[in-house]
Design an enzyme around this catalytic site. Structure first.
Site, PDB file in Angstrom:
ATOM      1  N   ASP A  11      45.298  52.383  23.932  1.00 27.12           N
ATOM      2  CA  ASP A  11      45.591  53.902  24.369  1.00 27.12           C
ATOM      3  C   ASP A  11      46.746  54.111  23.334  1.00 27.12           C
ATOM      4  OD1 ASP A  11      43.339  53.505  26.129  1.00 27.12           O
ATOM      5  OD2 ASP A  11      44.616  53.317  27.705  1.00 27.12           O
TER       6      ASP A  11
HETATM    7  N1  URA Z   1      43.187  48.555  29.026  1.00 25.54           N
HETATM    8  C1  URA Z   1      43.777  49.978  29.136  1.00 25.54           C
HETATM    9  O1  URA Z   1      43.378  50.388  29.997  1.00 25.54           O
HETATM   10  N2  URA Z   1      44.176  50.504  28.157  1.00 25.54           N
HETATM   11  C2  URA Z   1      44.638  49.881  26.993  1.00 25.54           C
HETATM   12  O2  URA Z   1      45.139  50.480  25.857  1.00 25.54           O
HETATM   13  C3  URA Z   1      43.905  48.630  26.586  1.00 25.54           C
HETATM   14  C4  URA Z   1      43.477  48.007  27.937  1.00 25.54           C
END
Ligand code: URA
Length: 239
Positions: free
Chosen positions: A102
């Site tokens: 993310d």
């Molecule tokens: N899980 C999440 O919630 N975000 C990420 O970026 C990776 C795994």
């Protein structure tokens, strides 16, 4: 080989995306636009261009990046946010992220121009372990850790059993380590949310046997050939 396969192998896009690119008339073969998907090319004699740039058989590149928060795991962003590619700006091959972290997540992200390798690494069938460190709001209880371990019910189904380790907790926040092999969208945040704790910050600290050791935040290193082979072996042995 078919033109779309050639473009995919050159790291341009997936086979399906490459077909779309051909249909759009963006590809020239020996100086003429081709839109016919059945076109067959010979990389030794044919001259292939995409958007006016020569598409050669690129050397395959595999990079381990320590992604800072505030970068999007994509090749470009419609909203103009910085992309992880900007952190590897001196790599001239057309690399792209293997899966995604993310925008606000930091940590270990692989980048490559090898489509087959990408498929092996992100396909749910191959079960590559990923380790995360999450700082969550509030003091997480033992029974909540157990629920995370056993599997929680998310809107896209139960999560598989996970390795969960408590690192620290106080009234304000807790830090936990999560070892998961699924790679669902926003999985860690949704898992923590499902047991009542929103994530304050999230970092991926390991991908299979790879860690961030020796790679500062915002920096990257090339994977060694043996590391690439070992990752491929791990994926294939999970079959
Ligand atoms: N899980 C999440 O919630 N975000 C990420 O970026 C990776 C795994």
């Amino acid at each position: 080989m078919r033109l779309a396969k050639y473009l995919a192998q050159a790291g341009i896009a997936s086979r399906r995306q490459a077909e779309e690119i051909i249909r759009m008339g963006r590809v020239k073969l020996n100086g003429s636009i081709v839109t016919e998907l059945a076109t067959v090319v010979d990389s030794k004699i044919d001259h292939i261009e995409l958007d006016g740039k020569i598409v050669g058989a690129e050397q395959q590149v595999y990079i381990l990046l320590n992604k800072p928060p505030g970068y999007i795991s994509a090749v470009n962003d419609p909203w103009g946010r910085p992309t992880v590619l900007e952190l590897a700006g001196d790599i001239k091959e057309r690399i792209y992220p293997v899966g995604r972290l993310d925008y606000d997540t930091e940590g270990l992200l692989l980048l490559t121009n090898d489509g087959q390798f990408t498929n092996l690494m992100i396909h749910p069938r191959y079960n590559i372990d990923k380790k995360y460190e999450a700082c969550v709001r509030g003091s997480i209880k033992d029974n909540e850790l157990k629920r995370l371990r056993d599997g929680v019910d998310l809107e896209d189904g139960m999560t598989a059993p996970a390795g969960i380790r408590l690192i620290s907790r106080d009234d304000r926040a807790s830090i936990i380590e999560l070892l998961i092999h699924e790679g669902r969208k926003r999985q860690v945040k949704r898992m923590c949310g499902a047991v009542g704790h929103s994530v304050i910050s999230l970092k991926r600290v390991a991908f299979a046997f790879l860690t961030l050791e020796g790679v500062e935040i915002g920096e990257y290193r090339n994977l060694q050939k043996a590391e690439v082979r070992r990752l491929q072996d791990i994926a294939l042995h999970e079959l």
